[in-house]
Design a protein around this motif. Structure first.
Motif, PDB file in Angstrom:
ATOM      1  N   UNK A   1       0.842  -1.195   0.000  1.00 14.49           N
ATOM      2  CA  UNK A   1       0.000   0.000   0.000  1.00 14.49           C
ATOM      3  C   UNK A   1       0.878   1.245   0.000  1.00 14.49           C
ATOM      4  N   UNK A   2       1.866   1.262   0.899  1.00 16.32           N
ATOM      5  CA  UNK A   2       2.751   2.420   1.008  1.00 16.32           C
ATOM      6  C   UNK A   2       3.531   2.642  -0.291  1.00 16.32           C
ATOM      7  N   UNK A   3       3.893   1.545  -0.941  1.00 17.12           N
ATOM      8  CA  UNK A   3       4.677   1.638  -2.180  1.00 17.12           C
ATOM      9  C   UNK A   3       3.808   1.918  -3.405  1.00 17.12           C
ATOM     10  N   UNK A   4       2.504   1.967  -3.223  1.00 17.22           N
ATOM     11  CA  UNK A   4       1.608   2.216  -4.357  1.00 17.22           C
ATOM     12  C   UNK A   4       1.513   1.051  -5.321  1.00 17.22           C
ATOM     13  N   UNK A   5       1.653  -0.176  -4.799  1.00 18.62           N
ATOM     14  CA  UNK A   5       1.685  -1.361  -5.662  1.00 18.62           C
ATOM     15  C   UNK A   5       0.549  -2.346  -5.373  1.00 18.62           C
ATOM     16  N   UNK A   6      -0.571  -1.852  -4.911  1.00 22.50           N
ATOM     17  CA  UNK A   6      -1.678  -2.756  -4.579  1.00 22.50           C
ATOM     18  C   UNK A   6      -2.114  -3.570  -5.790  1.00 22.50           C
ATOM     19  N   UNK A   7      -2.425  -2.894  -6.885  1.00 23.62           N
ATOM     20  CA  UNK A   7      -2.898  -3.587  -8.080  1.00 23.62           C
ATOM     21  C   UNK A   7      -1.865  -4.544  -8.643  1.00 23.62           C
ATOM     22  N   UNK A   8      -0.609  -4.111  -8.654  1.00 22.38           N
ATOM     23  CA  UNK A   8       0.461  -4.941  -9.208  1.00 22.38           C
ATOM     24  C   UNK A   8       0.678  -6.212  -8.404  1.00 22.38           C
ATOM     25  N   UNK A   9       0.379  -6.143  -7.105  1.00 27.13           N
ATOM     26  CA  UNK A   9       0.589  -7.294  -6.227  1.00 27.13           C
ATOM     27  C   UNK A   9      -0.668  -8.142  -6.036  1.00 27.13           C
ATOM     28  N   UNK A  10      -1.746  -7.771  -6.713  1.00 27.62           N
ATOM     29  CA  UNK A  10      -2.957  -8.587  -6.648  1.00 27.62           C
ATOM     30  C   UNK A  10      -3.901  -8.268  -5.509  1.00 27.62           C
ATOM     31  N   UNK A  11      -3.709  -7.100  -4.864  1.00 26.48           N
ATOM     32  CA  UNK A  11      -4.638  -6.689  -3.796  1.00 26.48           C
ATOM     33  C   UNK A  11      -5.791  -5.888  -4.398  1.00 26.48           C
ATOM     34  N   UNK A  12      -6.934  -5.872  -3.751  1.00 31.83           N
ATOM     35  CA  UNK A  12      -8.017  -4.991  -4.208  1.00 31.83           C
ATOM     36  C   UNK A  12      -7.604  -3.538  -4.025  1.00 31.83           C
ATOM     37  N   UNK A  13      -8.030  -2.661  -4.935  1.00 31.10           N
ATOM     38  CA  UNK A  13      -7.587  -1.263  -4.899  1.00 31.10           C
ATOM     39  C   UNK A  13      -8.598  -0.321  -4.264  1.00 31.10           C
ATOM     40  N   UNK A  14      -9.855  -0.709  -4.202  1.00 32.97           N
ATOM     41  CA  UNK A  14     -10.871   0.115  -3.549  1.00 32.97           C
ATOM     42  C   UNK A  14     -11.286  -0.552  -2.241  1.00 32.97           C
ATOM     43  N   UNK A  15     -11.383   0.242  -1.168  1.00 34.87           N
ATOM     44  CA  UNK A  15     -11.699  -0.286   0.166  1.00 34.87           C
ATOM     45  C   UNK A  15     -10.753  -1.442   0.507  1.00 34.87           C
ATOM     46  N   UNK A  16      -9.502  -1.295   0.101  1.00 32.42           N
ATOM     47  CA  UNK A  16      -8.551  -2.410   0.167  1.00 32.42           C
ATOM     48  C   UNK A  16      -8.308  -2.896   1.595  1.00 32.42           C
ATOM     49  N   UNK A  17      -8.127  -1.980   2.547  1.00 31.10           N
ATOM     50  CA  UNK A  17      -7.838  -2.406   3.921  1.00 31.10           C
ATOM     51  C   UNK A  17      -9.033  -3.140   4.522  1.00 31.10           C
ATOM     52  N   UNK A  18     -10.228  -2.646   4.238  1.00 29.33           N
ATOM     53  CA  UNK A  18     -11.433  -3.302   4.757  1.00 29.33           C
ATOM     54  C   UNK A  18     -11.538  -4.724   4.204  1.00 29.33           C
ATOM     55  N   UNK A  19     -11.354  -4.853   2.917  1.00 26.60           N
ATOM     56  CA  UNK A  19     -11.468  -6.171   2.284  1.00 26.60           C
ATOM     57  C   UNK A  19     -10.406  -7.129   2.800  1.00 26.60           C
TER      58      UNK A  19
END
Length: 324
Positions: free
Chosen positions: A231-249
């Motif tokens: 998240x801090x590195x701005x790589x959520x999408x690249x690493x396969x994490x959800x990008x919206x409401x990501x922490x909640x999910x």
């Protein structure tokens, strides 16, 4: 805040006596439930429905004034077997005070409903200024799109979301586990979300989180640390994490996994996850199509399943469903 055993009035550090705890006789065969985040929304309605089913309910909330007012509201509606106790699930002393109170007053806990949760984002809109009339004619997808536009994801909010939704809930469970084991039919219901494993596009991680036989709590800690780093590195999408409401999910995905680990480790308990639905609450900025009563009913149904029923399961809208 100081608490005393049953039958003795409870006295605050400022000397004020609280009658809410001492007013209930607590028959020995009564079922005892704790609901976290119980002062409004889904949590308040869970308390109402459990109390209506004959369960003695300990309604907890961070804010003492709001929690006490919620109990008074239920009592005015004729539900007398409801008690308030302050609880901040991210504060260890607060959790310990609740555990001590329950042990002294009841000696057991039959139902723990972990409802307290945050969205893990910064709100750009004031929930109190939004009415459900605004969403007339919108379908679920359009409502979610509107909700997405009303929040902003930040690293600090994401970290707070994990600390509350995953670690806070986990610490409450750990502290109250001995009391649940003292029950003849202890149950834990972790309020979850349909935003589950299927929204993680990293297939290797998805399989790992679904393999409960090999999964460990230590590995879940590593997963959450990796998420925050990405998240801090701005790589959520690249690493396969959800990008919206990501922490909640991600917090709900890992809590689902922890629930399954717990169910395997403690077969004497019923440990399940329940998605209440997309509900009209402050958290959703009142965009959900379901009422709090409807959402709460989906949670209470799981809490009151017949004795000896399923454990380690996920329920969506009141019905058993797959985790993935």
């Amino acid at each position: 805040m100081l608490w005393r055993a049953a039958g003795v009035p409870n006295i605050h550090q400022n000397g004020r006596v609280t009658e809410m705890e001492s007013a209930i006789p607590n028959p020995p065969n009564a079922r005892i439930a704790v609901v976290t985040g119980g002062n409004k929304g889904i949590g308040l309605e869970v308390c109402r429905q459990l109390a209506g089913a004959g369960v003695t309910v300990v309604l907890t909330a961070r804010d003492e004034t709001r929690g006490a007012a919620a109990v008074e509201k239920l009592r005015e509606a004729g539900l007398s077997d409801v008690i308030f106790h302050q609880l901040e699930i991210t504060d260890a002393p607060s959790i310990a005070r609740l555990a001590d109170f329950l042990k002294a007053r009841f000696g057991k806990l039959d139902i723990l409903i972990n409802n307290a949760s945050i969205l893990g984002v910064e709100y750009l809109l004031d929930p109190s200024l939004t009415s459900e009339e605004k969403f007339s004619g919108m379908d679920k997808g359009q409502r979610l799109e509107w909700l997405t536009s009303g929040v902003r994801g930040t690293y600090d909010a994401a970290r707070e979301g994990l600390q509350t939704n995953y670690y806070g809930t986990k610490h409450v469970i750990e502290a109250l586990l001995p009391l649940l084991q003292a029950s003849s039919d202890g149950r834990i219901v972790n309020v979850s979300s349909e935003w589950g494993l299927r929204l993680i596009t990293n297939e290797e991680l998805k399989q790992e989180l679904n393999d409960v036989e090999k999964l460990t709590e230590a590995r879940l800690d590593e997963v959450l640390d990796a998420f925050l780093n990405d998240f801090k590195a701005g790589e959520l999408g690249a690493r396969g994490w959800p990008e919206h409401f990501s922490a909640y999910k991600v917090s709900k995905v890992t809590m689902n996994a922890y629930s399954r680990i717990l169910a395997t480790r403690h077969p004497e308990l019923r440990v399940n996850c329940a998605h209440p639905g997309y509900v009209n609450t402050d958290m959703s900025i009142h965009s959900g199509p379901l009422t709090p009563e409807e959402g709460a009913a989906n949670v209470v149904k799981v809490a009151l399943l017949p004795e000896g029923g399923v454990t380690g399961a996920f329920f969506a809208d009141g019905e058993e469903a797959p985790f993935v």
